[in-house]
Design a protein around this motif. Structure first.
Motif, short mmCIF file in Angstrom:
data_model
loop_
_atom_site.label_atom_id
_atom_site.label_comp_id
_atom_site.label_asym_id
_atom_site.label_seq_id
_atom_site.Cartn_x
_atom_site.Cartn_y
_atom_site.Cartn_z
N LYS A 1 10.16 -12.20 11.90
CA LYS A 1 8.97 -11.77 11.18
C LYS A 1 9.12 -10.32 10.76
O LYS A 1 9.65 -9.50 11.50
N PRO A 2 8.61 -9.97 9.57
CA PRO A 2 8.68 -8.56 9.16
C PRO A 2 7.78 -7.70 10.03
O PRO A 2 6.79 -8.18 10.60
N LYS A 3 8.12 -6.44 10.15
CA LYS A 3 7.28 -5.48 10.87
C LYS A 3 6.30 -4.89 9.86
O LYS A 3 6.70 -4.20 8.92
N ILE A 4 5.03 -5.18 10.03
CA ILE A 4 3.99 -4.73 9.11
C ILE A 4 3.51 -3.35 9.52
O ILE A 4 3.21 -3.12 10.70
N VAL A 5 3.41 -2.42 8.57
CA VAL A 5 2.91 -1.07 8.86
C VAL A 5 1.81 -0.73 7.87
O VAL A 5 1.78 -1.22 6.74
N ARG B 1 -2.73 1.39 2.23
CA ARG B 1 -1.45 0.80 1.79
C ARG B 1 -0.81 0.05 2.95
O ARG B 1 -0.95 0.44 4.11
N ILE B 2 -0.10 -1.01 2.60
CA ILE B 2 0.67 -1.81 3.56
C ILE B 2 2.13 -1.79 3.13
O ILE B 2 2.44 -1.94 1.94
N HIS B 3 3.03 -1.59 4.08
CA HIS B 3 4.46 -1.77 3.84
C HIS B 3 5.01 -2.71 4.91
O HIS B 3 4.30 -3.06 5.87
N ALA B 4 6.25 -3.11 4.77
CA ALA B 4 6.84 -4.03 5.75
C ALA B 4 8.36 -3.92 5.70
O ALA B 4 8.94 -3.56 4.69
N PHE C 1 6.34 -5.06 17.61
CA PHE C 1 5.82 -5.14 16.25
C PHE C 1 5.75 -6.60 15.79
O PHE C 1 4.78 -7.02 15.16
N ARG C 2 6.79 -7.35 16.10
CA ARG C 2 6.83 -8.74 15.63
C ARG C 2 5.89 -9.62 16.43
O ARG C 2 5.26 -10.52 15.89
N ASP C 3 5.76 -9.34 17.74
CA ASP C 3 4.83 -10.13 18.55
C ASP C 3 3.38 -9.89 18.15
O ASP C 3 2.54 -10.79 18.26
N GLU C 4 3.09 -8.67 17.66
CA GLU C 4 1.72 -8.32 17.27
C GLU C 4 1.47 -8.55 15.78
O GLU C 4 0.47 -8.09 15.24
#
Length: 428
Positions: free
Chosen positions: A95-99, A85-88, A67-70
């Motif tokens: 780095k935060p994991k963006i979802v 919607r975006i969460h993290a 998740f962090r590498d991408e």
């Protein structure tokens, strides 16, 4: 009574649905996410090779490092204009994991959260005070949408502002409270300071999650607030809260909504799948996600799976309460132990309050551990006697020998009003 018919479906019908959805998900991820296309090609697996969940073990894992590498959107399967919607994650360790969520993803999330709240005993028309944090963290909005979907009333208090939380509980006759277990205890202490007996209020249940906790801590929460405390589980990478929850009838493991999330338990070291009932690392695969399909995500959470039909009538597999995380494992002088194991041993003594901290140091090449605990308000012994009792139990039960155990007065250990409580401080 279940919220949805799928909760009591036969294992055969559920398995057929899972097989179909898994095959669709693998093909979808392969076609729309470069990361998964490359990972599957490297593993020598084609979407055509996946016909059922029996083929899962052939698929590569997804990790938090992926998740962090991408970051930020390399795992997205849809264009940004299709995201609603975006969460993290907090990003405290990098780095935060963006979802991301499409409109349909948000619909699934609302449904599994409504299903979860119903299993916890919340009903349409009830009032739910939501003390999880709003914002990028998935807890606040996940619960909020689920309460509304269920047809209950939500009070979006969010985290912190404890005085107002107590006022709302009293003035609005809240039926249920959603927050972390550590904040439940903080609220109980704050109520005592105000000479307010929460047990006399209509509040009947709390839905607690986001932190590991032990049965003794749950019992303390239930006693202090006069409620039933139900454990909920979820993580942003999969959807947020709503992956699984205990039922109020049994409180014996968390029902995984496996029509949407397929669970496995693997050996944390080898990654090999483990049989039913054996404890290991939880791995989850999304079966219906559009914006961010996830294949075999290593959660890092330690649990086991139980496929027996529950007393409540639900057939969904139950995961045991999370006892710790693979990255929480402490190795002190050659002994492997999780903080939750230390907590359970100490709280079983009765005179120890559910507030403690563990400090780890390194002296030359030797790791050392210091434990600080509070005694209960009604403790009548001496700190030295309690310290000796704690040391004896940790040695006998866990073979753990802390270098120092300090017993302090109630209230001396720092509390957490907002976010997850921190109990382990690694100074090494």
């Amino acid at each position: 009574m279940a919220y949805s018919d799928i909760e009591t479906a036969s294992r055969e019908d559920l398995r057929e649905l899972q097989d179909d959805r898994l095959a669709e998900t693998v093909e979808y991820a392969y076609e729309n996410v470069d990361f998964y296309r490359e990972a599957l090609d490297e593993a020598g697996v084609s979407p055509d090779d996946v016909d059922s969940v029996d083929d899962l073990a052939e698929l590569p894992f997804t990790t938090k490092e992926d998740f962090r590498d991408e970051y930020p959107d390399g795992l997205f399967a849809v264009d940004h204009e299709d995201v609603r919607r975006i969460h993290a994650s907090s990003g405290t360790t990098g780095k935060p994991k963006i979802v991301a969520y499409t409109e349909d993803d948000l619909g699934v999330w609302k449904e599994v959260m409504a299903r979860s709240l119903h299993a916890a005993g919340v009903r349409p028309g009830d009032t739910v005070q939501n003390a999880y944090g709003y914002g990028l963290f998935t807890g606040g909005l996940g619960f909020h949408d689920g309460v509304e979907e269920l047809g209950a009333t939500v009070i979006p208090t969010g985290g912190g502002n404890t005085a107002r939380q107590l006022d709302m509980l009293r003035d609005l006759d809240s039926d249920a409270l959603a927050c972390t277990p550590s904040y439940c205890l903080y609220l109980a202490e704050a109520a005592d300071e105000r000479m307010m007996d929460v047990r006399e209020l209509p509040l009947s249940r709390v839905v607690i999650g986001a932190e590991p906790f032990t049965d003794p801590m749950r019992e303390e929460i239930e006693r202090a607030l006069g409620v039933t405390a139900v454990d909920v589980y979820g993580l942003s990478e999969i959807i947020g809260p709503g992956v699984s929850i205990e039922c109020e009838e049994a409180q014996d493991g968390l029902h995984v909504w496996e029509d949407h999330f397929y669970p496995e338990v693997v050996d944390p070291q080898t990654g090999e799948p483990l049989p039913e009932g054996e404890e290991g690392e939880l791995v989850l695969t999304s079966l219906t996600k559009e914006a961010l399909p996830v294949l075999r995500y290593r959660t890092g959470d330690i649990t086991s799976l139980n496929y027996e039909k529950c007393d409540c009538g639900r057939t969904a597999v139950r995961m045991d309460n999370v006892t710790g995380r693979t990255d929480d494992l402490l190795i002190v002088r050659g002994v492997n132990v999780y903080p939750s194991q230390i907590e359970e041993v100490m709280l079983d003594l009765g005179d120890v309050a559910p507030h403690y901290r563990i400090d780890l140091y390194r002296e030359d090449t030797l790791d050392t551990m210091e434990i600080t605990v509070e005694h209960h308000e009604d403790f009548r012994g001496t700190p030295d006697d309690l310290r000796e009792e704690i040391e004896s139990e940790l040695r006998d039960v866990l073979e753990v020998r802390p270098d120092e155990v300090e017993v302090v007065e109630p209230g001396e250990i720092e509390r957490t009003e907002v976010g997850k409580v921190k109990r382990v401080f690694d100074h090494r």
